[in-house]
Design a protein around this motif. Structure first.
Motif, PDB file in Angstrom:
ATOM      1  N   ARG A  88       0.816  -1.178  -0.049  1.00 20.41           N
ATOM      2  CA  ARG A  88       0.006   0.088   0.044  1.00 20.41           C
ATOM      3  C   ARG A  88       0.969   1.304   0.110  1.00 20.41           C
ATOM      4  O   ARG A  88       2.021   1.238   0.339  1.00 20.41           O
ATOM      5  CB  ARG A  88      -0.875  -0.001   1.085  1.00 20.41           C
ATOM      6  CG  ARG A  88      -1.952  -0.985   1.480  1.00 20.41           C
ATOM      7  CD  ARG A  88      -2.936  -0.467   0.180  1.00 20.41           C
ATOM      8  NE  ARG A  88      -3.972  -1.418   0.030  1.00 20.41           N
ATOM      9  CZ  ARG A  88      -4.248  -2.747  -0.283  1.00 20.41           C
ATOM     10  NH1 ARG A  88      -3.304  -3.300  -1.180  1.00 20.41           N
ATOM     11  NH2 ARG A  88      -5.342  -3.533  -0.022  1.00 20.41           N
ATOM     12  N   ILE A  91       1.091   4.840   1.581  1.00 19.70           N
ATOM     13  CA  ILE A  91       0.245   5.545   2.694  1.00 19.70           C
ATOM     14  C   ILE A  91       1.026   7.032   2.717  1.00 19.70           C
ATOM     15  O   ILE A  91       1.931   7.358   2.576  1.00 19.70           O
ATOM     16  CB  ILE A  91       0.797   4.838   4.173  1.00 19.70           C
ATOM     17  CG1 ILE A  91       0.178   3.462   4.107  1.00 19.70           C
ATOM     18  CG2 ILE A  91       0.308   5.578   5.442  1.00 19.70           C
ATOM     19  CD1 ILE A  91       0.370   2.798   5.093  1.00 19.70           C
ATOM     20  N   ASP A 116      -4.027   8.908  12.270  1.00 19.31           N
ATOM     21  CA  ASP A 116      -5.353   8.077  12.578  1.00 19.31           C
ATOM     22  C   ASP A 116      -5.089   6.614  11.961  1.00 19.31           C
ATOM     23  O   ASP A 116      -3.997   6.261  11.476  1.00 19.31           O
ATOM     24  CB  ASP A 116      -6.369   8.677  11.598  1.00 19.31           C
ATOM     25  CG  ASP A 116      -6.316   8.876  10.053  1.00 19.31           C
ATOM     26  OD1 ASP A 116      -5.767   7.936   9.538  1.00 19.31           O
ATOM     27  OD2 ASP A 116      -6.034   9.690   9.726  1.00 19.31           O
ATOM     28  N   GLU A 117      -6.307   5.923  12.133  1.00 18.63           N
ATOM     29  CA  GLU A 117      -5.907   4.365  11.790  1.00 18.63           C
ATOM     30  C   GLU A 117      -5.621   4.047  10.481  1.00 18.63           C
ATOM     31  O   GLU A 117      -5.251   2.862  10.033  1.00 18.63           O
ATOM     32  CB  GLU A 117      -7.268   3.605  12.506  1.00 18.63           C
ATOM     33  CG  GLU A 117      -7.326   3.660  13.947  1.00 18.63           C
ATOM     34  CD  GLU A 117      -8.757   3.737  14.362  1.00 18.63           C
ATOM     35  OE1 GLU A 117      -9.426   4.371  13.788  1.00 18.63           O
ATOM     36  OE2 GLU A 117      -8.976   2.811  15.280  1.00 18.63           O
ATOM     37  N   GLY A 118      -5.930   5.094   9.580  1.00 13.95           N
ATOM     38  CA  GLY A 118      -5.732   4.833   8.280  1.00 13.95           C
ATOM     39  C   GLY A 118      -4.122   4.601   7.919  1.00 13.95           C
ATOM     40  O   GLY A 118      -3.736   4.265   6.898  1.00 13.95           O
ATOM     41  N   PRO A 128      -4.820   1.925   4.760  1.00 12.69           N
ATOM     42  CA  PRO A 128      -5.857   2.915   4.387  1.00 12.69           C
ATOM     43  C   PRO A 128      -7.256   2.427   4.601  1.00 12.69           C
ATOM     44  O   PRO A 128      -8.203   2.999   4.796  1.00 12.69           O
ATOM     45  CB  PRO A 128      -5.554   2.931   3.014  1.00 12.69           C
ATOM     46  CG  PRO A 128      -4.320   3.116   2.796  1.00 12.69           C
ATOM     47  CD  PRO A 128      -3.940   1.681   3.893  1.00 12.69           C
ATOM     48  N   GLU A 129      -7.552   0.961   4.486  1.00 12.87           N
ATOM     49  CA  GLU A 129      -8.658   0.295   4.681  1.00 12.87           C
ATOM     50  C   GLU A 129      -9.372   0.154   6.115  1.00 12.87           C
ATOM     51  O   GLU A 129     -10.196   0.086   6.393  1.00 12.87           O
ATOM     52  CB  GLU A 129      -8.682  -0.954   4.004  1.00 12.87           C
ATOM     53  CG  GLU A 129      -8.845  -1.196   2.382  1.00 12.87           C
ATOM     54  CD  GLU A 129      -7.260  -1.089   2.168  1.00 12.87           C
ATOM     55  OE1 GLU A 129      -7.121  -1.551   0.929  1.00 12.87           O
ATOM     56  OE2 GLU A 129      -6.449  -0.784   2.790  1.00 12.87           O
ATOM     57  N   ALA A 167      -9.201   2.773   8.206  1.00  8.51           N
ATOM     58  CA  ALA A 167      -9.547   4.278   8.593  1.00  8.51           C
ATOM     59  C   ALA A 167     -10.908   3.958   9.149  1.00  8.51           C
ATOM     60  O   ALA A 167     -11.886   3.314   8.579  1.00  8.51           O
ATOM     61  CB  ALA A 167      -9.515   5.161   7.533  1.00  8.51           C
TER      62      ALA A 167
END
Length: 419
Positions: free
Chosen positions: A142, A144, A160-162, A166-167, A169
């Motif tokens: 990925r 990022i 943030d969690e992304g 990315p999936e 988030a």
């Protein structure tokens, strides 16, 4: 007396003359001034406005953040977040989120590669290629984009969690469905199985439902090779409504005696339960050579997880079973899916099919091996002064081991906790 009076007027006159000067025509005129005079304050030096120092390059923090991820240093990653991000997520939750995700995805290694950075004033964004090398689903790649901000004299990651994936988030989660290949077999030189993966049938009784105990015990005695009294003693501690295991038989034996057992199923005899198990030759020859399998020891769980195991597998723990683990176990596959915070399926992230395990072939001859073991056992049992021994038979022309016997021996099935 008269002389003194004459002198005084003379001196007085002279003084008057001196004060009069040359008359009024020669005296300067005094005029009023109409000129405006401005009074200025004392001159003081003004302080110079300092030139702001340029903000340092943000790329160092971005690279450090992802390098810490490569090394599994999650607390180090957390220390590079902005104060605002740290206020939103605590260090323990941050570390747990990464650890849980890495474990769920069976990640064995993380690799990162900087792609570029865009910096403007006190904000920046770094593009990073991240590769997860997973045991269950292969490589996940990925790009990022990590936002950064200059706050309190330093750059920090706006997390943030992304940034994990990315999936993920918005609080999404990863779940894995493992696809584990069947364990391969160990054969003798003639292709006869020394150890193989097969099905065994578990038998058990529910004492309170027994209708014909004598008939049931006689039928079970045929398949379990135990006396009716021995079988009854096994389930004696059970309460009337308990299911109590009494033994296991091979799939072949179940098929052979199905007609004898059928009348008692549901009438004291529980429904036979099939399960996969490690099986051995009827003679159970060469156990010290073959070894045995079992659950991963607790002290080695983390080591196995680092190799892609879930931690609850059955693995080789001794002999050829342990030596050939990489061949006999095959390569796991799996399905990685994304689910919402409420557990709803969102999408399949990646899938990989398992790779078939490979069998191990030995130079042992099963029948010859069994014969050598019997000869060794007879010899030792007839010699009171001897309690143990071993024998190895080798082909002098090729060096192949044809038999390798040891006494006393053991039954490898004792390491199966379910038996």
């Amino acid at each position: 007396m008269i002389r003194k009076q004459l002198i005084f007027p003379t001196i007085f006159l002279l003084l008057l003359a001196a004060c009069g000067g040359s008359g009024e025509a020669d005296a300067p005129l005094i005029q009023d001034s109409s000129e405006v005079v401005t009074l200025l304050p004392p001159t003081r030096s003004r302080p110079e406005t300092p030139t702001p120092e340029p903000i340092e390059d943000a790329s160092g923090i971005g690279i450090a953040f992802f390098k810490a991820w490569e090394g599994g240093d999650y607390l180090g990653m957390y220390s590079l977040l902005t104060p605002q991000s740290q206020a939103l997520v605590g260090s323990q939750d941050f570390v747990a989120r990464y650890q849980d995700t890495m474990q769920a995805a069976t990640v064995q290694e993380v690799q990162t590669q900087p792609l570029g950075i865009l910096q403007e004033g006190d904000t920046a964004e770094m593009a990073m290629q991240v590769v997860w090398k997973t045991a269950a689903a292969g490589d996940i790649v990925r790009e990022i984009n990590a936002p950064m901000r200059y706050v309190d004299g330093r750059w920090g990651i706006e997390w943030d969690e992304g940034l994990i994936l990315p999936e993920l988030a918005g609080g999404n989660q990863l779940v894995v469905e493992r696809h584990i290949p069947a364990r391969a077999n160990i054969y003798d030189v003639n292709g006869k199985a020394l150890a193989y993966q097969g099905t065994i049938i578990s038998l058990g009784v529910i004492p309170g439902k027994i209708e014909d105990e004598e008939g049931m015990l006689n039928a079970l005695s045929l398949v379990l090779d135990k006396t009716p009294e021995e079988i009854k003693e096994i389930y004696a501690p059970a309460k009337p409504d308990w299911y109590w295991p009494i033994g296991e038989i091979s799939e072949e034996s179940m098929q052979e005696h199905a007609a004898d057992l059928e009348p008692f199923i549901g009438k004291g005899l529980g429904t036979p339960q099939p399960r996969l198990a490690r099986l051995y030759s009827d003679a159970k020859s060469a156990p010290h050579v073959i070894g045995y399998v079992g659950p991963i020891p607790a002290e080695q769980v983390e080591e196995y997880k680092a190799q892609g195991y879930a931690g609850d597998e059955i693995v080789g723990l001794a002999g050829l079973e342990q030596w050939g683990e990489d061949y006999l176990n095959g390569e796991q596959g799996g399905l990685l899916s994304i689910i919402s915070p409420t557990g709803e399926f969102i999408e399949i992230l990646q899938e990989q099919a398992p790779k078939q395990a490979r069998s191990v072939y030995t130079s042992l001859d099963l029948e010859f091996q069994a014969g050598v073991e019997q000869i060794l056992a007879n010899a030792i049992e007839t010699l009171p002064e001897v309690s143990k021994g071993s024998a190895v038979v080798m082909d002098v022309n090729t060096g192949k081991i044809l038999a390798m016997a040891s006494y006393p021996t053991y039954d490898p099935t004792i390491f199966d906790a379910q038996r």
